[in-house]
Design a protein around this motif. Sequence first.
Motif, PDB file in Angstrom:
ATOM      1  N   GLU A   2      43.195  52.760  31.560  1.00  0.00           N
ATOM      2  CA  GLU A   2      42.610  51.423  31.523  1.00  0.00           C
ATOM      3  C   GLU A   2      43.586  50.381  32.061  1.00  0.00           C
ATOM      4  O   GLU A   2      43.200  49.472  32.800  1.00  0.00           O
ATOM      5  CB  GLU A   2      42.203  51.070  30.093  1.00  0.00           C
ATOM      6  N   VAL A   3      44.847  50.502  31.696  1.00  0.00           N
ATOM      7  CA  VAL A   3      45.864  49.564  32.202  1.00  0.00           C
ATOM      8  C   VAL A   3      45.912  49.624  33.726  1.00  0.00           C
ATOM      9  O   VAL A   3      45.943  48.590  34.403  1.00  0.00           O
ATOM     10  CB  VAL A   3      47.244  49.873  31.601  1.00  0.00           C
ATOM     11  N   ASN A   4      45.897  50.828  34.272  1.00  0.00           N
ATOM     12  CA  ASN A   4      45.975  50.976  35.725  1.00  0.00           C
ATOM     13  C   ASN A   4      44.704  50.460  36.416  1.00  0.00           C
ATOM     14  O   ASN A   4      44.769  49.948  37.540  1.00  0.00           O
ATOM     15  CB  ASN A   4      46.242  52.436  36.086  1.00  0.00           C
ATOM     16  N   LYS A   5      43.566  50.555  35.740  1.00  0.00           N
ATOM     17  CA  LYS A   5      42.337  49.997  36.311  1.00  0.00           C
ATOM     18  C   LYS A   5      42.418  48.469  36.349  1.00  0.00           C
ATOM     19  O   LYS A   5      41.893  47.831  37.271  1.00  0.00           O
ATOM     20  CB  LYS A   5      41.127  50.456  35.499  1.00  0.00           C
ATOM     21  N   CYS A   6      43.091  47.882  35.370  1.00  0.00           N
ATOM     22  CA  CYS A   6      43.299  46.431  35.378  1.00  0.00           C
ATOM     23  C   CYS A   6      44.156  46.017  36.574  1.00  0.00           C
ATOM     24  O   CYS A   6      43.889  44.986  37.208  1.00  0.00           O
ATOM     25  CB  CYS A   6      43.964  45.982  34.080  1.00  0.00           C
ATOM     26  N   ALA A   7      45.164  46.805  36.870  1.00  0.00           N
ATOM     27  CA  ALA A   7      45.979  46.525  38.057  1.00  0.00           C
ATOM     28  C   ALA A   7      45.121  46.608  39.316  1.00  0.00           C
ATOM     29  O   ALA A   7      45.265  45.793  40.246  1.00  0.00           O
ATOM     30  CB  ALA A   7      47.146  47.508  38.132  1.00  0.00           C
ATOM     31  N   LEU A   8      44.218  47.563  39.349  1.00  0.00           N
ATOM     32  CA  LEU A   8      43.325  47.736  40.502  1.00  0.00           C
ATOM     33  C   LEU A   8      42.449  46.504  40.720  1.00  0.00           C
ATOM     34  O   LEU A   8      42.302  46.021  41.850  1.00  0.00           O
ATOM     35  CB  LEU A   8      42.456  48.972  40.278  1.00  0.00           C
ATOM     36  N   VAL A   9      41.875  45.962  39.641  1.00  0.00           N
ATOM     37  CA  VAL A   9      40.990  44.806  39.809  1.00  0.00           C
ATOM     38  C   VAL A   9      41.784  43.568  40.199  1.00  0.00           C
ATOM     39  O   VAL A   9      41.299  42.718  40.955  1.00  0.00           O
ATOM     40  CB  VAL A   9      40.138  44.553  38.536  1.00  0.00           C
ATOM     41  N   CYS A  10      43.017  43.463  39.731  1.00  0.00           N
ATOM     42  CA  CYS A  10      43.869  42.352  40.166  1.00  0.00           C
ATOM     43  C   CYS A  10      44.111  42.413  41.672  1.00  0.00           C
ATOM     44  O   CYS A  10      43.980  41.403  42.380  1.00  0.00           O
ATOM     45  CB  CYS A  10      45.201  42.380  39.420  1.00  0.00           C
ATOM     46  N   ARG A  11      44.436  43.584  42.164  1.00  0.00           N
ATOM     47  CA  ARG A  11      44.716  43.729  43.598  1.00  0.00           C
ATOM     48  C   ARG A  11      43.445  43.542  44.429  1.00  0.00           C
ATOM     49  O   ARG A  11      43.487  43.000  45.541  1.00  0.00           O
ATOM     50  CB  ARG A  11      45.355  45.088  43.876  1.00  0.00           C
ATOM     51  N   TYR A  12      42.314  43.978  43.890  1.00  0.00           N
ATOM     52  CA  TYR A  12      41.053  43.831  44.617  1.00  0.00           C
ATOM     53  C   TYR A  12      40.765  42.358  44.884  1.00  0.00           C
ATOM     54  O   TYR A  12      40.454  41.970  46.026  1.00  0.00           O
ATOM     55  CB  TYR A  12      39.915  44.468  43.819  1.00  0.00           C
ATOM     56  N   TYR A  13      40.846  41.531  43.860  1.00  0.00           N
ATOM     57  CA  TYR A  13      40.542  40.111  44.061  1.00  0.00           C
ATOM     58  C   TYR A  13      41.652  39.383  44.796  1.00  0.00           C
ATOM     59  O   TYR A  13      41.378  38.437  45.562  1.00  0.00           O
ATOM     60  CB  TYR A  13      40.223  39.438  42.722  1.00  0.00           C
ATOM     61  N   ALA A  14      42.886  39.811  44.622  1.00  0.00           N
ATOM     62  CA  ALA A  14      43.974  39.220  45.396  1.00  0.00           C
ATOM     63  C   ALA A  14      43.754  39.440  46.895  1.00  0.00           C
ATOM     64  O   ALA A  14      44.034  38.565  47.717  1.00  0.00           O
ATOM     65  CB  ALA A  14      45.316  39.818  44.955  1.00  0.00           C
ATOM     66  N   ASP A  15      43.209  40.597  47.230  1.00  0.00           N
ATOM     67  CA  ASP A  15      42.992  40.948  48.640  1.00  0.00           C
ATOM     68  C   ASP A  15      41.692  40.376  49.220  1.00  0.00           C
ATOM     69  O   ASP A  15      41.601  40.135  50.425  1.00  0.00           O
ATOM     70  CB  ASP A  15      42.973  42.469  48.811  1.00  0.00           C
ATOM     71  N   HIS A  16      40.672  40.174  48.400  1.00  0.00           N
ATOM     72  CA  HIS A  16      39.344  39.827  48.918  1.00  0.00           C
ATOM     73  C   HIS A  16      38.887  38.402  48.635  1.00  0.00           C
ATOM     74  O   HIS A  16      37.870  37.957  49.171  1.00  0.00           O
ATOM     75  CB  HIS A  16      38.296  40.799  48.360  1.00  0.00           C
ATOM     76  N   ALA A  17      39.612  37.673  47.796  1.00  0.00           N
ATOM     77  CA  ALA A  17      39.149  36.336  47.407  1.00  0.00           C
ATOM     78  C   ALA A  17      38.984  35.407  48.602  1.00  0.00           C
ATOM     79  O   ALA A  17      38.043  34.606  48.647  1.00  0.00           O
ATOM     80  CB  ALA A  17      40.099  35.723  46.386  1.00  0.00           C
ATOM     81  N   ALA A  18      39.880  35.481  49.557  1.00  0.00           N
ATOM     82  CA  ALA A  18      39.794  34.578  50.709  1.00  0.00           C
ATOM     83  C   ALA A  18      38.471  34.751  51.445  1.00  0.00           C
ATOM     84  O   ALA A  18      37.831  33.768  51.857  1.00  0.00           O
ATOM     85  CB  ALA A  18      40.970  34.817  51.651  1.00  0.00           C
ATOM     86  N   ASP A  19      38.030  35.992  51.602  1.00  0.00           N
ATOM     87  CA  ASP A  19      36.732  36.238  52.245  1.00  0.00           C
ATOM     88  C   ASP A  19      35.577  35.778  51.363  1.00  0.00           C
ATOM     89  O   ASP A  19      34.592  35.210  51.852  1.00  0.00           O
ATOM     90  CB  ASP A  19      36.573  37.730  52.548  1.00  0.00           C
ATOM     91  N   PHE A  20      35.687  36.024  50.058  1.00  0.00           N
ATOM     92  CA  PHE A  20      34.604  35.662  49.137  1.00  0.00           C
ATOM     93  C   PHE A  20      34.421  34.149  49.033  1.00  0.00           C
ATOM     94  O   PHE A  20      33.318  33.666  48.778  1.00  0.00           O
ATOM     95  CB  PHE A  20      34.881  36.223  47.742  1.00  0.00           C
ATOM     96  N   LEU A  21      35.505  33.394  49.215  1.00  0.00           N
ATOM     97  CA  LEU A  21      35.481  31.953  48.966  1.00  0.00           C
ATOM     98  C   LEU A  21      35.363  31.104  50.229  1.00  0.00           C
ATOM     99  O   LEU A  21      35.255  29.880  50.135  1.00  0.00           O
ATOM    100  CB  LEU A  21      36.749  31.539  48.201  1.00  0.00           C
ATOM    101  N   LYS A  22      35.387  31.712  51.393  1.00  0.00           N
ATOM    102  CA  LYS A  22      35.368  30.919  52.620  1.00  0.00           C
ATOM    103  C   LYS A  22      34.020  30.227  52.815  1.00  0.00           C
ATOM    104  O   LYS A  22      32.987  30.684  52.320  1.00  0.00           O
ATOM    105  CB  LYS A  22      35.704  31.793  53.831  1.00  0.00           C
ATOM    106  N   ASP A  23      34.055  29.106  53.514  1.00  0.00           N
ATOM    107  CA  ASP A  23      32.818  28.373  53.806  1.00  0.00           C
ATOM    108  C   ASP A  23      31.841  29.266  54.577  1.00  0.00           C
ATOM    109  O   ASP A  23      32.244  30.043  55.450  1.00  0.00           O
ATOM    110  CB  ASP A  23      33.117  27.130  54.655  1.00  0.00           C
ATOM    111  N   VAL A  24      30.555  29.125  54.250  1.00  0.00           N
ATOM    112  CA  VAL A  24      29.518  29.913  54.917  1.00  0.00           C
ATOM    113  C   VAL A  24      28.672  28.968  55.770  1.00  0.00           C
ATOM    114  O   VAL A  24      27.945  28.119  55.230  1.00  0.00           O
ATOM    115  CB  VAL A  24      28.627  30.626  53.889  1.00  0.00           C
ATOM    116  N   PRO A  25      28.756  29.038  57.107  1.00  0.00           N
ATOM    117  CA  PRO A  25      27.967  28.137  57.958  1.00  0.00           C
ATOM    118  C   PRO A  25      26.481  28.476  57.912  1.00  0.00           C
ATOM    119  O   PRO A  25      26.096  29.642  57.812  1.00  0.00           O
ATOM    120  CB  PRO A  25      28.542  28.387  59.357  1.00  0.00           C
TER     121      PRO A  25
END
Length: 455
Positions: free
Chosen positions: A83-106
């Motif tokens: 479970e601890v290692n899965k928490c690390a996984l979700v941290c890295r997932y959002y660290a890597d993908h947040a910029a795409d998820f949050l960018k302006d959508v024309p």
Amino acid sequence: MGIATVNPATGETLKIFEPLSAEEIEVKLALGEATFKQYRKISLEQRSQWLKAAADILERDQRKFGEIMTLEMGKPIKSAIAEVNKCALVCRYYADHAADFLKDVPVTTDGSRSFIRYQPMGIILAVMPWNYPFWQVFRFAAPALMAGNVGILKHASNVPQSALAIEAILTEAGFPAGAFQTLLIGASQVESIMKDDRVKAATLTGSEPAGASLAATAGKQIKKTVLELGGSDPFIVLESADIEAAATTAVTARLLNNGQSCIAAKRFILVESVADRFEQLLVEKFQALKVGDPMLEDTDIGPLATPSMLLEISQQVQETVTKGGKILTGGQVISDRPGNFYPPTILTDIPVDSPGYSDEFFGPVALLFRVKDIDEAIELANSTIFGLGASGWTNDPAQQERLIEEIEAGCVFINGMVKSDPRLPFGGIKRSGYGRELSIQGMQEFLNVKTVWIK
């Protein structure tokens, strides 16, 4: 007893914490609001670095954090470390993908320029359960913090050391002091916090009554909530299934976390042609499991989290048997040792008017049902107030499509067990709740989706 660590394997009270006073809660809310005004301006790159640092800390001290969880709620240590290692996984997932998820959508409109902008809301309250004391929190915290929100955590009262450890991890990782705060408070203190204007929204994972209570308070304040509540997930095995693979997976799907999981497979719905073989395999596999000290690496099943959980599951089994249900294995509280131990149990011949037919069983009890065909299987699968997840086993493409289309649930897994994955949205329908966690949808739940139109 209040907020305390009580070892479920021994019944020993290890540490007691005083709930925060109204004055102490005020200090934390004021800090959260002040922090948000600055934190929302911090670059995504910086937030990403902090979240990756949190992942590093989780992996570095995985044994220590796993032992805290096992000590407080009894999950086997190997599951706690995973479970601890899965928490690390979700941290890295959002660290890597947040910029795409949050960018302006024309968007093309009659304006010279139009777009959608995603902006944070402010303080988000997270009311979290004891069964996955780290994962449930991090799957909220990772997207919330990357989005620019700040979080306050009201954790279950039996896992206070887990709650404090999570705040310490995020602080050590570099997040500002008010970006994520643990509030050691009782359930009675949640309502006043939800009513505070500085708290903009809330997420809750837990029981149906707890979710209804929070949602009612939030509704009166016109505040958004995301609820992930109970489940009575079906595990459907049809005639073309790989029975050995299904039975092997069924053990994990039912007994992971000592059977205390919303998305555990709870109702095993078997077509007659494969029912005898599946039942035989499941009994053999359940009887081979080791129940014992959850701190030992070879333990498969640890204690239930609290004495009340043990009492409830025992009463549900006994009432089901009294009404005509049959025990294939297990079925009696383990009384030769201290702690909240209940054996892996399988019930069959379950009467319609018994708890086994309609209630959620939050412990290591599998409920077996026999049906004649896929039509009956789907009808039985849907005959519940819950709609969280479902697992279907068949190698027939037409049957797979029917299960996907007709099962009333937030997720359907074919030839595999239901699980949460940072890449996929997670949540339920009916009385299993509403809203989604994880993936891009989970991040968007607590964002202002702002329309911008320029002439």
